[in-house]
Design a protein around this motif. Structure first.
Motif, PDB file in Angstrom:
ATOM      1  N   ASP A  34     -54.953 -17.206-102.850  1.00 39.85           N
ATOM      2  CA  ASP A  34     -54.994 -15.997-102.023  1.00 39.85           C
ATOM      3  C   ASP A  34     -53.598 -15.410-101.804  1.00 39.85           C
ATOM      4  O   ASP A  34     -53.468 -14.240-101.442  1.00 39.85           O
ATOM      5  N   THR A  91     -50.855 -11.768-104.257  1.00 41.59           N
ATOM      6  CA  THR A  91     -51.389 -10.502-103.769  1.00 41.59           C
ATOM      7  C   THR A  91     -50.706  -9.310-104.441  1.00 41.59           C
ATOM      8  O   THR A  91     -49.587  -9.418-104.951  1.00 41.59           O
ATOM      9  N   SER A 143     -55.401  -9.101-108.296  1.00 47.32           N
ATOM     10  CA  SER A 143     -56.175 -10.147-107.621  1.00 47.32           C
ATOM     11  C   SER A 143     -56.418 -11.298-108.587  1.00 47.32           C
ATOM     12  O   SER A 143     -56.837 -11.099-109.737  1.00 47.32           O
TER      13      SER A 143
END
Length: 406
Positions: free
Chosen positions: A100, A103, A109
């Motif tokens: 995650d 970015t 992504s």
């Protein structure tokens, strides 16, 4: 005594006064200087009219200092929108945090794939990076086993690959450190690194490439315009008209340097103000007038180089072929594209001795980026002027021998 004899006596008395005025110290030198300046000015007007009547030259100048400067900012080496995939064989809280943390805008992504898909995905250029997190990664980190995270990089895009790999390493290290300190109740990292970037806070390559593109175009156009002006006159036979005129070689050279140099300096100034500052939004820290003053010295130097090359070449084709390697060496080894510190030391000294471009690049960066004044950049201007005087002297010697002795 008659009136005629009195007039003759007065004329005889006036002659010594006239001779005295004509032979005053400096009067002959001043008259000669005025004559040279007048001839140079008239020849310069002729060159300016020649440039004005050539639409191809005008279009080349306009393109080089507008579209070419703007297009140079598109060739960015910054790590932006990099495609990345993650092979997560741990499926732990730490591995998900790392995925995650990749970015936008640096990365797209992250896409999760399996280990069997990694090789085919990179071979088909779907991803520039594939990160493989091994099984029991979080458990090994907590017990201090120092597990390895494999980062597969497609190095065909070398600039983005190197920068992106550095960013991924920082992301992994930051999240692992944050995870450990949070679990063990530590207050934070033992040392806090604070980085302050001067002169380009956001590390935008457009701030650098736009100004350096103006310098490269200034070099290229000045050499080409000045040299081609002489070659064109030789090919069309109009140089014979100059040979029968009461002018000297230095006047012809100065006129071509001043006319073509004025065009490129004015175009560079407008490009800096309208394209770089207004259109691209690049802040200029120093004085534009100081930059243009230094540009005049630099343009004089490279224009003399253009005339020197034109005296060596006999046709426009030969001049073009001769100019290409000279211009490439001047621009590639000047510090405008790559740092001079990355070159061998002997090559750095050689380039600073034989070409003015490294000195002008340092001058432009100090003035436009760092806001330096004349008291700081005068050594670069002096070095550029010294190299220019050598170029001009050698070009004048060749010009007299090749043009006026033919």
């Amino acid at each position: 005594m008659s009136h005629a004899s009195q007039t003759a006596d007065s004329r005889e008395q006036a002659k010594p006064d006239a001779v005295t005025k004509a032979n005053r110290p400096g009067s002959h030198w001043f008259a000669t200087l005025r004559l040279h300046l007048a001839n140079t000015f008239r020849l310069m007007i002729k060159e300016m009219r020649s440039i004005r009547s050539d639409p191809i030259v005008l279009m080349l100048v306009a393109f080089s200092f507008t579209v070419a400067v703007d297009a140079a900012t598109g060739a960015s080496t910054e790590a932006t929108n990099l495609s990345v995939a993650v092979v997560d064989e741990d499926h732990s809280d730490l591995s998900r945090r790392i995925a995650d943390g990749l970015t936008p805008p640096t990365f797209k992504s992250a896409v999760e794939i399996t280990a069997a898909e990694a090789d085919s995905a990179m071979n088909s250029q779907r991803f520039l990076f594939v990160i493989e997190i091994p099984p029991k990664f979080q458990e090994d980190v907590l017990v201090g086993r120092q597990p390895s995270v494999q980062i597969n990089v497609d190095a065909t895009a070398i600039a983005q690959a190197f920068n992106g790999m550095t960013y991924i390493q920082n992301v992994v290290m930051n999240y692992v450190t944050e995870f450990i300190t949070g679990r063990e109740g530590l207050s934070g990292e033992p040392v806090k690194m604070v980085t302050r970037v001067k002169f380009n806070p956001n590390l935008k390559s457009a701030w650098f490439t736009s100004v350096m593109q103006i310098i490269n175009n200034l070099t290229m156009l000045t050499v080409i315009l000045t040299g081609s002006a002489l070659i064109r006159e030789r090919e069309q036979g109009t140089v014979e008209h100059l040979l029968v005129m009461p002018v000297v070689p230095a006047e012809i050279m100065f006129s071509k340097i001043l006319a073509n140099g004025a065009v490129t300096v004015v175009a560079a100034g407008l490009s800096l103000a309208l394209v770089v500052q207004w259109w691209l939004g690049v802040p200029i820290a120093g004085s534009i007038f100081l930059f243009l003053a230094g540009s005049c010295i630099y343009v004089f130097t490279v224009a003399a180089l253009g005339i020197l090359l034109a005296t060596i070449a006999a046709t426009m084709g030969q001049f073009g072929l001769l100019s290409i390697p000279v211009l490439l060496v001047m621009m590639l080894l000047s510090g405008a594209m790559t740092p001079m510190e990355s070159m061998p030391v002997w090559l750095q000294y050689l380039m600073k001795v034989i070409t003015p471009t490294p000195h002008f690049v340092i001058f432009a960066q100090n003035v436009l980026y760092r806001g330096a004044d004349l008291s700081i950049v005068w050594p670069q201007l002096l070095a550029t002027a010294a190299i220019g005087s050598v170029y001009f002297g050698f070009a004048l010697h060749r010009f007299r021998r090749v043009i006026f002795s033919s």
